[in-house]
Write an enzyme that holds these catalytic residues in place. Structure first.
Site, PDB file in Angstrom:
ATOM      1  CE  LYS A  24      37.656  68.427  17.561  1.00 11.05           C
ATOM      2  NZ  LYS A  24      37.467  67.099  16.973  1.00 11.05           N
TER       3      LYS A  24
ATOM      4  CB  SER B  84      33.043  73.458  17.306  1.00 10.51           C
ATOM      5  OG  SER B  84      32.187  72.481  16.767  1.00 10.51           O
TER       6      SER B  84
ATOM      7  CG  ASP C  41      33.638  68.836  18.863  1.00  6.44           C
ATOM      8  OD1 ASP C  41      33.539  67.988  19.769  1.00  6.44           O
ATOM      9  OD2 ASP C  41      34.047  68.570  17.719  1.00  6.44           O
TER      10      ASP C  41
HETATM   11  O1  C5P Z   1      26.869  68.468  18.366  1.00  7.63           O
HETATM   12  P1  C5P Z   1      27.198  68.395  16.905  1.00  7.63           P
HETATM   13  O2  C5P Z   1      26.210  69.095  16.059  1.00  7.63           O
HETATM   14  O3  C5P Z   1      28.605  68.804  16.621  1.00  7.63           O
HETATM   15  O4  C5P Z   1      27.126  66.852  16.502  1.00  7.63           O
HETATM   16  C1  C5P Z   1      26.981  66.438  15.172  1.00  7.63           C
HETATM   17  C2  C5P Z   1      26.389  65.039  15.097  1.00  7.63           C
HETATM   18  O5  C5P Z   1      27.363  64.082  15.504  1.00  7.63           O
HETATM   19  C3  C5P Z   1      25.220  64.785  16.001  1.00  7.63           C
HETATM   20  O6  C5P Z   1      24.015  65.148  15.363  1.00  7.63           O
HETATM   21  C4  C5P Z   1      25.284  63.277  16.211  1.00  7.63           C
HETATM   22  O7  C5P Z   1      24.741  62.597  15.114  1.00  7.63           O
HETATM   23  C5  C5P Z   1      26.766  63.015  16.214  1.00  7.63           C
HETATM   24  N1  C5P Z   1      27.348  62.965  17.579  1.00  7.63           N
HETATM   25  C6  C5P Z   1      27.052  61.881  18.401  1.00  7.63           C
HETATM   26  N2  C5P Z   1      27.602  61.820  19.650  1.00  7.63           N
HETATM   27  C7  C5P Z   1      28.427  62.808  20.087  1.00  7.63           C
HETATM   28  C8  C5P Z   1      28.737  63.919  19.265  1.00  7.63           C
HETATM   29  C9  C5P Z   1      28.182  63.958  18.007  1.00  7.63           C
HETATM   30  O8  C5P Z   1      26.306  60.973  18.016  1.00  7.63           O
HETATM   31  N3  C5P Z   1      28.939  62.720  21.318  1.00  7.63           N
END
Ligand code: C5P
Length: 306
Positions: free
Chosen positions: A10, A108, A141
């Site tokens: 994406k 993701s 994601d």
């Molecule tokens: O959910 P995911 O593991 O992909 O997110 C990775 C990191 O990105 C999270 O640990 C966080 O630090 C940051 N993040 C965030 N706010 C979001 C998505 C991601 O702070 N909406």
């Protein structure tokens, strides 16, 4: 022959950060868009009693990535089998083309593809709400990749609303030779001002077919203000693309990928010569939900990546 699936990447056509959340995440308003750049995933179910029954085995090709519980594809398979797999096991072979740390949701997308592939191969649809919560627990994601096409993301980005789709649009992806760790980008954001929804998002939410024009005029990515000053390689690519006659240049997610839209498709070799050394260039096209549904199941004998 092993069932073969495409795991499409994406870009974020628009990304607003509108607040910090008590759970440590950030509150987003984003517009996701599936593109045709993809990884390939071979998914072989192991029947109960067979060799490797109950286990998840992962082999990763074309990238130096972990092949165990540190890999989202592995975790997705484990979560699905624990809940709905009985004594089945699964052997995954993942052929990577989408860069890690590239802001295109590669890991993701792999996780969501594993969930959908297992659902198809086991032949028993999992309850949608339970599949959804497994996806959300895997990463912010992941739910988008269960939907695909053009979709709004709210909350952590995991509250996903499919919207009227962008007409098929050609993009140039410029991938600098660096990985940008998402947590560092969010940590470097500084003050987050409250902001109204971008007009482009409202247009998308209305299913407005003029979403493309609205985005060109009105969209942006708030994470650019942390990434461009902090990662010189990304800033250099961004500046070169801006000077190459692109109509739109934008960071995808937290980078490192920068995508550009040109009025006329550029000569990639000539464009590449103007970009910093080591930049990988890819031509890509946006995909609608219907196109994702048509194309996600690849034929094992077919040519890869087409
Ligand atoms: O959910 P995911 O593991 O992909 O997110 C990775 C990191 O990105 C999270 O640990 C966080 O630090 C940051 N993040 C965030 N706010 C979001 C998505 C991601 O702070 N909406």
């Amino acid at each position: 022959m092993s069932p073969l699936f495409r795991s499409f990447a994406k870009v974020n056509l628009h990304l607003q950060v509108v607040g910090r959340r008590p759970d440590g995440y950030h509150e987003l308003r984003t517009l996701f868009q599936t593109i045709d750049l993809h990884d390939e995933l071979e998914v072989d179910l192991v029947p109960p009693g067979g060799e490797g029954a109950g286990e998840v085995r992962l082999e990763v090709r074309d990238a130096d990535l972990p092949d165990d519980a540190r890999n989202l594809a592995w975790r997705a398979a484990r979560a699905y089998l624990d809940r709905w797999g009985g004594d089945h096991g699964v052997a995954l072979e993942l052929r990577k083309r989408v860069p890690a740390g590239g802001g295109m949701g590669g890991g993701s997308a792999n996780a969501a593809t594993v969930l959908r592939a297992l659902q198809e191969l086991l032949g028993r649809p999992a309850p949608a709400d339970e599949l959804w919560s497994i996806a959300r627990a895997l990463g912010a994601d992941v739910p988008f990749f269960l939907v695909g096409g053009t979709a709004l993301g709210f909350g952590r980005g995991d509250e996903v609303l499919p919207v009227g789709e962008l007409p098929s649009t050609r993009l140039v992806l410029a991938i600098p030779p660096v990985e940008v760790p998402t947590p560092r980008v969010f940590a470097a954001l500084g003050e987050i001002a409250e902001a109204p929804l971008a007009p482009a998002l409202l247009a998308a939410a209305r299913g407005d077919r003029a979403v493309e024009r609205a985005l060109l005029a009105e969209g942006w990515n708030d994470l650019e203000r942390a990434v461009l000053p902090g990662w010189d390689a990304v800033a250099a690519v961004y500046t070169s693309l801006t000077g190459s006659g692109a109509e739109l240049v934008r960071l995808s997610g937290s980078g490192a990928t920068v995508f550009a839209i040109f009025r006329d498709p550029p000569d990639l070799a000539a464009l590449g010569a103007r970009l910093p050394e080591g930049t990988r260039l890819e031509a890509a096209t946006t995909l609608s939900r219907a196109e994702v549904a048509e194309r996600w199941r690849a034929s094992p004998g077919g040519s890869p990546w087409k």
